[in-house]
Structures are given as C-alpha cells and as structure tokens.
Design a protein around this motif. Structure first.
Motif, PDB file in Angstrom:
ATOM      1  N   GLN A 127       0.853  -1.186   0.000  1.00  0.00           N
ATOM      2  CA  GLN A 127       0.000   0.000   0.000  1.00  0.00           C
ATOM      3  C   GLN A 127       0.891   1.239   0.000  1.00  0.00           C
ATOM      4  O   GLN A 127       1.687   1.442   0.921  1.00  0.00           O
ATOM      5  N   ALA A 153      -2.675   3.430  -2.441  1.00  0.00           N
ATOM      6  CA  ALA A 153      -3.165   2.457  -3.413  1.00  0.00           C
ATOM      7  C   ALA A 153      -2.585   1.077  -3.123  1.00  0.00           C
ATOM      8  O   ALA A 153      -1.485   0.942  -2.589  1.00  0.00           O
ATOM      9  N   VAL A 168     -10.565  -9.433  -8.801  1.00  0.00           N
ATOM     10  CA  VAL A 168     -10.072  -8.090  -8.486  1.00  0.00           C
ATOM     11  C   VAL A 168     -10.472  -7.133  -9.608  1.00  0.00           C
ATOM     12  O   VAL A 168     -10.810  -7.551 -10.717  1.00  0.00           O
ATOM     13  N   THR A 186      -7.696  -0.767 -11.455  1.00  0.00           N
ATOM     14  CA  THR A 186      -8.043   0.646 -11.636  1.00  0.00           C
ATOM     15  C   THR A 186      -6.990   1.423 -12.412  1.00  0.00           C
ATOM     16  O   THR A 186      -7.280   2.481 -12.954  1.00  0.00           O
ATOM     17  N   LYS A 213      -8.192  -3.496  -6.722  1.00  0.00           N
ATOM     18  CA  LYS A 213      -9.131  -3.519  -5.606  1.00  0.00           C
ATOM     19  C   LYS A 213      -9.670  -4.937  -5.469  1.00  0.00           C
ATOM     20  O   LYS A 213      -9.815  -5.650  -6.461  1.00  0.00           O
ATOM     21  N   GLN A 241      -6.387  -7.171   0.286  1.00  0.00           N
ATOM     22  CA  GLN A 241      -5.959  -6.347   1.401  1.00  0.00           C
ATOM     23  C   GLN A 241      -4.443  -6.186   1.383  1.00  0.00           C
ATOM     24  O   GLN A 241      -3.723  -7.027   0.835  1.00  0.00           O
TER      25      GLN A 241
END
Length: 388
Positions: free
Chosen positions: A47, A304, A334, A337, A347, A350
């Motif tokens: 992330q 992200a 998933v 994006t 997305k 986790q």
C-alpha cells in the motif's frame, strides 16, 4: 482326430506357459501417487502512493528560430560568428559594405543644412516684413508671400530630415545583429559575396535552444484531463525521454519541464489533440526536430494497493489473482483501476495479502502450492515529484 487332440494340447500348454511367464515378469502393482505441490513465486500486496502518467510521442521545437537575411543590397564584408556558436540577442553577426549608404547620409545632412540656412534667412525677412506691414511699409501681398516661403522651407527641411532618418535606418541594416539568443546554424555564404534583399536562403539561422519546447499529440479523450492540468495552480510536470524500448520501458531522461498549452482545436481526421510543453535545456540534450517520448503526471493515487503486472490474471469476463492461504491458493476476483509497465493498482484484496506472481499456469482454486524460497520481490515504482 488324434492329430487334432495333440494340436489342442500343445496350444493349451503354450497358453499356460505364456500366462505363467506374464505373471512372473509383470511389474508390481503401483500405488496411487500422492498429489504434489506446485512450485510458485509470491509477492505481498503493498500500500503506497502511486502517480498516474500518460505518455505520447512528441517532436522537439525551438521557441524562436530566425533565418538571418540581408535588408539591404551589398557586399558581405565580415562574418563575426562561427557555425555552431552561441550568441545573445543584439550580438553583431555580420557587416555589409556601407560606403554608398554613408555617402547618401552625408548628402542628406548637407541638404538639410542648406534648407535650414535658407529657412533662417526667410524667417528674418518675415519678421522685418511683419514690422513694416504695420505702417504699410510693405504690401500685405509681399508679407503673405514671405510667409509662404518660410512654410515651404520648413517643409523642405523636414523632408531633408526624413531623408537623413531613412539613410540612418539603411545604415543600421549594414550591421546584422541577432534578434534572439540561440545557436548559429550552418552558413550558406562567405565573406565577399554580394547579398540581395530578394535572397530567400539567407546567411544562416539562429535557433533558440534554451528554453525549448516539445509538441505532442494525445487522444481527444484526454482533453478534460489536460484542461484540468492547465487550470491547476501548480504546473503539471512533463518528462521527455530518448524514446521507448521494445518492452515499453522509457529510455534516458532528457529533460524535465511543464505543460504550457493545449491547441485550440482537435484534429477531425485523427481524433487527437496537440499540446506543448516547455523545458529548460541548459545541458542541450533536447534538440530541435528530435523525436522523444513524453510522460505527464495526471494524478496521484493515495494509499493504493499495488502489485506487479504479472500477478493479475485475465479471466473470461474479469481479472483475478491467486491468493496463498496456508499451503493452498484461492481465486480472488479483483478490479484493475490503473496499470502500466511497472505496477498495477487493484481492488479486492488487502494490504499484506500474499499473491502468486509466477507459476499460475498450473493453478486452480484449492491447488496445493510450494512457495519457492528466494529473496522477496520488490515492487519498482516510478519516482514522482509530487506538488504540495
């Protein structure tokens, strides 16, 4: 009859011997092999902040490029610059024979002096006639004629002054100065050549190198994004690269600039929109006419979920990944994006999830896997200069 019995007996013996030989030589009964684990490589979901870019092919253009041409006819007497030399605006580049123009200038000055002397005499007489006309010492007609002569000589003096100004302008044209700061190109004439104003080729060009611009085209769908970047309080950064490699990776960075303008219309034939970016080019790595690849940062995704492109698999109607759960894998749908040659933003998972990055061809839901022991994979991200 007896012969048939003997034949049948021999055949029966042979069959028994064959069965016995097969029984003795057959392999031992194989046991069912236990399912083996499929070796895979994995990577963890990271992330972080990821900049978004749009890229295109552009052409380097000079902001100012001037063809140096003579403005008067004459012999080129001196070339004061060399090919490839950097010059500043106002620097003297060349001179043209000015003797004829100087002679015309001196002639115009002499005529002006003559006119001014005549005007001075006429003004003195006019003043005298004015005093005499009070007592009718001279006629009004004589006075009026003298006034007209003074006006005529004033006009003549003004004409002579205009001739002087014109000659001085022509004389200034004999010294050719650079109108811009830039680099001198290859010259087409040498000292001693006779130059004419009608010559279209010119002596050489002076091209501005720093700063410099890159013009490029993007699909018309990018218009709202570009308009937003132009209207933003901070200028959108644009990077120019040597080109694109076969694997989609950009080449050497040539310059860092900013988006300066977008064209006022979209091409109806290609459906593309032209835009321009401006670059500081002190190192002169960008050169007019050069083809480059440009990358514009259009957005920044905060926090992200990032994975390498090899993690995401394409299904019949959606994307999915293999997530490691113990010694088995699960199929997780998933949504992608954003994607480029370095990272994918997804997305549906986790941060910290362990996903398969290599070896997916033999996998299916619930398959047993063996994670290969190797240094963890590092996700390469693109350096972004984030504006505050």
């Amino acid at each position: 009859m007896q012969i048939q019995r003997k034949t049948a007996l021999i055949v029966g013996v042979l069959v028994v011997l064959a069965v016995a030989a097969w029984a003795l030589t057959r392999p031992a009964k194989t046991r069912l092999a236990a399912p083996t684990a499929i070796p895979v490589r994995v990577v963890s979901v990271v992330q972080q902040d990821i900049p978004r870019f749009v890229s295109g092919i552009g052409s380097v253009l000079s902001l100012h490029s001037v063809v140096i041409r003579p403005q008067v006819d004459g012999i080129l007497t001196k070339l004061l610059v060399k090919e490839g030399q950097l010059v500043k605006a106002g620097d003297l580049l060349a001179t043209i024979d000015d003797r004829s123009i100087r002679a015309s200038l001196e002639q115009a000055k002499a005529q002006l002096g003559e006119s001014q002397a005549q005007l001075q005499v006429a003004q003195v007489n006019l003043k005298r006639y004015k005093e005499l006309s009070v007592d009718d010492g001279v006629s009004k007609q004589t006075y009026d004629q003298q006034q007209a002569l003074v006006n005529q000589l004033k006009a003549t003096a003004q004409g002579n002054q205009a001739a002087i100004d014109s000659a001085q302008v022509q004389l200034s044209y004999t010294q050719i100065r650079s109108p811009v700061t830039g680099r001198v190109g290859i010259r087409t004439v040498d000292e001693g050549n006779f130059l004419r104003m009608s010559d279209t080729q010119g002596l050489f060009t002076v091209t501005q190198i720093d700063p410099i611009a890159v013009e490029f085209s993007l699909p018309q769908q990018m218009l709202p994004t570009l308009q937003g970047l132009i209207a933003a309080p901070t200028r959108a950064s644009v990077d120019a690269y040597m080109g694109a490699d076969t694997d989609g990776q950009t080449g050497d960075l040539l310059g860092e600039g900013h988006l300066s303008l977008i064209d006022n219309q979209i091409s109806s034939t290609t459906g593309t929109l032209r835009a321009k970016a401006e670059f500081n080019n002190a190192s002169q790595r960008l050169w007019p006419g050069q083809l480059v690849t440009i990358k514009i940062q259009t957005a920044l995704d905060k926090n992200a979920l990032v994975v390498p492109p090899t993690v995401v698999q394409r299904g019949l109607d959606s994307h999915f990944v293999y997530r490691v759960n113990g010694d088995k894998v699960d199929v997780v749908p998933v949504q992608v994006t954003y994607q480029d040659s370095d990272v994918n933003i997804i997305k549906g998972v986790q941060a910290g999830d362990v996903l398969v990055s290599d070896g997916q061809s033999r996998l299916k839901a619930g398959a047993q896997v063996e994670v290969l022991k190797e240094p963890p994979q590092v996700i390469q991200t693109v350096d972004a200069k984030v504006q505050p």
